[in-house]
Design a protein around this motif. Structure first.
Motif, mmCIF file in Angstrom:
data_model
loop_
_atom_site.group_PDB
_atom_site.id
_atom_site.type_symbol
_atom_site.label_atom_id
_atom_site.label_comp_id
_atom_site.label_asym_id
_atom_site.label_seq_id
_atom_site.Cartn_x
_atom_site.Cartn_y
_atom_site.Cartn_z
ATOM 1 N N GLU A 94 -31.460 -61.922 -21.583
ATOM 2 C CA GLU A 94 -32.348 -61.549 -20.613
ATOM 3 C C GLU A 94 -32.106 -60.244 -19.670
ATOM 4 O OE1 GLU A 94 -35.156 -63.798 -19.488
ATOM 5 O OE2 GLU A 94 -34.936 -65.096 -21.233
ATOM 6 N N ALA A 95 -32.855 -59.627 -19.382
ATOM 7 C CA ALA A 95 -32.472 -58.322 -18.581
ATOM 8 C C ALA A 95 -31.434 -58.720 -17.419
ATOM 9 C CB ALA A 95 -33.820 -57.702 -18.102
ATOM 10 N N GLN A 96 -31.702 -59.684 -16.885
ATOM 11 C CA GLN A 96 -30.536 -60.227 -15.580
ATOM 12 C C GLN A 96 -29.267 -60.293 -16.037
ATOM 13 O OE1 GLN A 96 -33.718 -61.667 -16.328
ATOM 14 N NE2 GLN A 96 -34.743 -62.298 -14.482
ATOM 15 N N LEU A 97 -29.276 -60.901 -17.236
ATOM 16 C CA LEU A 97 -27.903 -61.171 -17.952
ATOM 17 C C LEU A 97 -27.198 -59.955 -18.044
ATOM 18 C CD1 LEU A 97 -25.520 -63.208 -18.696
ATOM 19 C CD2 LEU A 97 -26.741 -63.406 -20.820
ATOM 20 N N GLN A 98 -27.897 -59.069 -19.041
ATOM 21 C CA GLN A 98 -27.671 -57.745 -19.386
ATOM 22 C C GLN A 98 -27.044 -57.062 -18.254
ATOM 23 O OE1 GLN A 98 -29.869 -55.318 -22.052
ATOM 24 N NE2 GLN A 98 -30.406 -57.395 -22.886
ATOM 25 N N ALA A 122 -29.942 -50.828 -13.674
ATOM 26 C CA ALA A 122 -30.160 -52.040 -13.391
ATOM 27 C C ALA A 122 -31.324 -52.366 -12.274
ATOM 28 C CB ALA A 122 -28.853 -52.689 -12.711
ATOM 29 N N VAL A 123 -31.350 -51.451 -11.466
ATOM 30 C CA VAL A 123 -32.593 -51.239 -10.696
ATOM 31 C C VAL A 123 -33.763 -51.271 -11.150
ATOM 32 C CG1 VAL A 123 -33.622 -49.984 -8.808
ATOM 33 C CG2 VAL A 123 -31.316 -50.781 -8.522
ATOM 34 N N LYS A 124 -33.845 -50.265 -12.296
ATOM 35 C CA LYS A 124 -35.100 -49.982 -13.233
ATOM 36 C C LYS A 124 -35.601 -51.310 -13.802
ATOM 37 C CE LYS A 124 -36.352 -47.395 -17.286
ATOM 38 N NZ LYS A 124 -36.321 -48.442 -18.343
ATOM 39 N N TYR A 125 -34.430 -51.946 -14.407
ATOM 40 C CA TYR A 125 -34.848 -53.193 -15.097
ATOM 41 C C TYR A 125 -35.477 -54.171 -14.141
ATOM 42 C CZ TYR A 125 -33.037 -51.653 -19.626
ATOM 43 O OH TYR A 125 -32.627 -50.939 -20.804
ATOM 44 N N TYR A 138 -32.220 -60.079 -6.504
ATOM 45 C CA TYR A 138 -31.119 -59.603 -7.399
ATOM 46 C C TYR A 138 -30.494 -58.284 -7.085
ATOM 47 C CZ TYR A 138 -31.826 -62.996 -11.301
ATOM 48 O OH TYR A 138 -31.892 -64.337 -12.000
ATOM 49 N N VAL A 139 -31.262 -57.432 -6.742
ATOM 50 C CA VAL A 139 -30.987 -55.762 -6.141
ATOM 51 C C VAL A 139 -30.142 -55.827 -5.232
ATOM 52 C CG1 VAL A 139 -31.590 -53.839 -5.108
ATOM 53 C CG2 VAL A 139 -32.970 -54.783 -7.403
ATOM 54 N N GLU A 140 -30.438 -56.721 -4.115
ATOM 55 C CA GLU A 140 -29.554 -57.199 -2.827
ATOM 56 C C GLU A 140 -28.205 -57.675 -3.343
ATOM 57 O OE1 GLU A 140 -31.864 -59.786 -0.463
ATOM 58 O OE2 GLU A 140 -33.269 -58.059 0.362
ATOM 59 N N THR A 141 -28.256 -58.608 -4.129
ATOM 60 C CA THR A 141 -26.839 -59.235 -4.438
ATOM 61 C C THR A 141 -26.360 -58.333 -5.439
ATOM 62 O OG1 THR A 141 -28.078 -61.610 -4.860
ATOM 63 C CG2 THR A 141 -26.016 -61.178 -5.853
ATOM 64 N N LEU A 142 -26.811 -57.765 -6.144
ATOM 65 C CA LEU A 142 -26.156 -56.630 -7.132
ATOM 66 C C LEU A 142 -25.396 -55.472 -5.840
ATOM 67 C CD1 LEU A 142 -25.766 -55.403 -9.862
ATOM 68 C CD2 LEU A 142 -27.701 -54.224 -9.582
ATOM 69 N N LEU A 143 -25.944 -55.040 -5.265
ATOM 70 C CA LEU A 143 -25.564 -53.870 -4.305
ATOM 71 C C LEU A 143 -24.530 -54.522 -3.504
ATOM 72 C CD1 LEU A 143 -28.746 -51.961 -3.441
ATOM 73 C CD2 LEU A 143 -26.854 -51.381 -4.960
#
Length: 154
Positions: A94-98, A122-125, A138-143
């Motif tokens: 899935e996109a999140q896993l990738q 990542a942000v685009k997906y 997800y974006v907040e966690t990623l950043l």
């Protein structure tokens, strides 16, 4: 940049996790049977993984034991996924896993410009997710992860 390292007692740490899973399962369900646990390490450090993949390799003298004695000593192997060995097209799911796996792979191995490419992808997906609240989380966690683990990014 934060220093990454390979923990030479990874197999011992995994054994502790397996035991914790078994204890929690048996206490919660009051069962005498234990679930199968397949230990897996996802590695994303800068250095090549250079330690063995079994508990027996860190037990002093294990290799010198006869097979009859070895079978009495706890030993298991674990799976290792070294993300640095995978190209974008090799990372499936899935996109999140990738996104998670490519970010983990790139956080220590890419320069700032290449890392920004990973972040932008990542942000685009994540913006394409149907549930926008989930995408924002997800974006907040990623950043947060990127700024805590990455090179001196601003």
């Amino acid at each position: 940049m934060k220093d990454t390292y390979i923990y030479h007692k990874t197999a011992l740490q995994l054994l502790k996790y397996i035991i914790e899973i078994w204890e929690a399962k048996s206490e919660k369900e009051k069962s005498n049977e234990l679930p199968i646990v397949i230990p897996l390490v996802i590695y994303h450090g800068q250095k090549d993984w250079n330690i063995g993949l079994s508990l027996g390799e860190i037990i002093q003298g294990y290799e010198g034991l006869t097979p009859n004695i070895q079978r009495l000593v706890p030993n298991f192997e674990y799976l290792l996924y070294d993300l640095s060995k995978y190209k974008d097209e090799d990372i499936k799911g899935e996109a999140q896993l990738q996104i998670i796996l490519t970010t983990l792979r790139d956080i220590f191995t890419k320069d700032s410009i290449d890392l920004f490419t990973t972040i932008n992808r990542a942000v685009k997906y994540l913006r394409e997710l149907e549930d926008h609240q989930t995408g924002i989380r997800y974006v907040e966690t990623l950043l947060r992860y990127i700024f805590s683990a990455g090179r001196n990014l601003t």
